[in-house]
Design an enzyme around this catalytic site. Structure first.
Site, short mmCIF file in Angstrom:
data_model
loop_
_atom_site.label_atom_id
_atom_site.label_comp_id
_atom_site.label_asym_id
_atom_site.label_seq_id
_atom_site.Cartn_x
_atom_site.Cartn_y
_atom_site.Cartn_z
CB ALA B 34 -0.88 0.00 1.24
CG ASP B 35 0.27 4.42 -2.92
OD1 ASP B 35 -0.72 4.67 -2.21
OD2 ASP B 35 0.25 4.49 -4.16
CB SER B 36 1.78 7.80 1.36
OG SER B 36 1.93 8.39 0.09
CG ASP B 38 -2.92 2.40 -1.90
OD1 ASP B 38 -3.80 2.78 -2.69
OD2 ASP B 38 -1.90 1.78 -2.25
#
Lengths: 261, 82
Positions: B34-36, B38
């Protein structure tokens, strides 16, 4: 108290530029709706400081990127105040990536919060200004016209915001609503300190002909002017507040140029 | 559906993964990538779902998915008590 009895919505006014604008307009007599998204504590503090100036403050949590939440916020404003005099479209977010790394999710998130929110806020606000006129001011940035590192999607969203400002200014002029924007260079806020390293802050200070970085109050002062009757004939403009940076882009390289042949 | 299951559905929908791979010990960033954005979207969706607020300062303390679930469960329980 030039704004005595007025009602102002400042989106994203818990902290930073939005807070400075909210306090400035409150100091001129306007009641303020403090909109926030992620930090209630900061918004409550802003509201407390506004009330200490002798005007009313109403805190409303809403993600301006979510149309349903925006509608709820405007429903609350309509119920509590019945009208709106000033809309400050300040809330912003963004994903810092190079152009080739911007995916649909990052694009939609940024565009929805930074650009679409102004469209939806202006549509609702115009109805609450019907028959009484008003002011709308958007906060944009130099990234709309200049290329900044990893700023692509935010820059595009700010360019959209400025174009929308021009269209709204013309369409709403017959209703007595003035619409303008204020574009700042890097403003010394907590948010900026979070995103960029101290070395870059120093570079920005050095590249600013006015001798220091722009602070939130610099932006708030110009916003307050645009909300005044003195600015009545300014329509659809983006006023740049950058201490001269944008008209002297090569000043930071003066020393290096001097030794180059 | 339990709070944990509801959070799994929300996170899986945002990150586009099978909710079966979400474990209490797993990390949103490392294990499901998950990226920031997300994570912010997941926090907001969970806040809306349970009508609670999760301050960024608290979210930064989560070491794994289980910490996230535990925090939400506590806040939901507090809210129900009120």
């Amino acid at each position: 108290m030039p704004l005595k009895g007025k009602v102002t919505l400042v989106t994203g006014s818990g902290r930073g530029i939005g807070r400075a604008i909210a306090l400035k307009l409150a100091s001129q007599g306007s009641d303020i709706i403090v909109n926030f998204f992620r930090r209630r504590e900061a918004a409550e503090k802003t509201a407390k400081d506004i009330e200490a100036l002798g005007v009313k403050a109403l805190v409303i949590r809403a993600n301006v990127g979510d149309p349903a939440k925006l509608d709820e916020m405007f429903d609350t404003i309509a119920t509590k105040f019945g009208h709106l005099d000033i809309l400050i479209n300040n809330a912003a977010s963004g994903v810092g990536r190079s152009v080739l790394d911007v995916d649909i999710k990052a694009w939609d998130w940024t565009m929805n919060i930074n650009a679409r929110a102004f469209l939806l806020c202006a549509q609702r606000a115009a109805k609450l200004m019907e028959g009484r006129g008003g002011k709308m001011v958007s906060i944009t940035s130099l990234g709309s016209s200049f290329v900044l590192p990893t700023y692509a999607v935010v820059g595009v969203s700010k360019a959209a915001l400025e174009a929308l400002t021009r269209y709204l200014a013309i369409e709403l002029a017959p209703k007595g609503i003035c619409v303008n924007a204020v574009a700042a260079s890097a403003v010394e806020t907590e948010a900026l300190k979070f995103y960029i390293r101290e070395g870059l802050m120093k570079d920005i200070r050095q590249a600013t002909p006015a001798g220091r970085m722009v602070i939130p109050e610099d932006v708030a002062n110009v916003v307050a002017f645009l909300c005044s009757e003195e600015a009545f004939m300014i329509r659809g403009q983006t006023i740049i507040v950058d201490g001269g940076t944008s008209v002297a882009p090569f000043m930071a390289f003066e020393e290096q140029s001097a030794v180059s042949r | 559906m339990s709070v944990e299951e509801e959070i799994k559905e929300i996170v899986a929908g945002i990150v586009h993964v099978d909710k079966g791979i979400l474990t209490r010990e797993g990390s949103l960033r490392k294990d499901i990538k998950a990226d920031s954005l997300d994570i912010v979207q997941a926090l907001v969706a969970v806040e809306d779902k349970f009508d609670i607020e999760i301050p960024d300062e608290e979210a930064q303390k989560f070491q794994n998915f289980g910490d996230f679930v535990d925090y939400v469960e506590r806040r939901v329980a507090e809210k129900e008590k009120v």
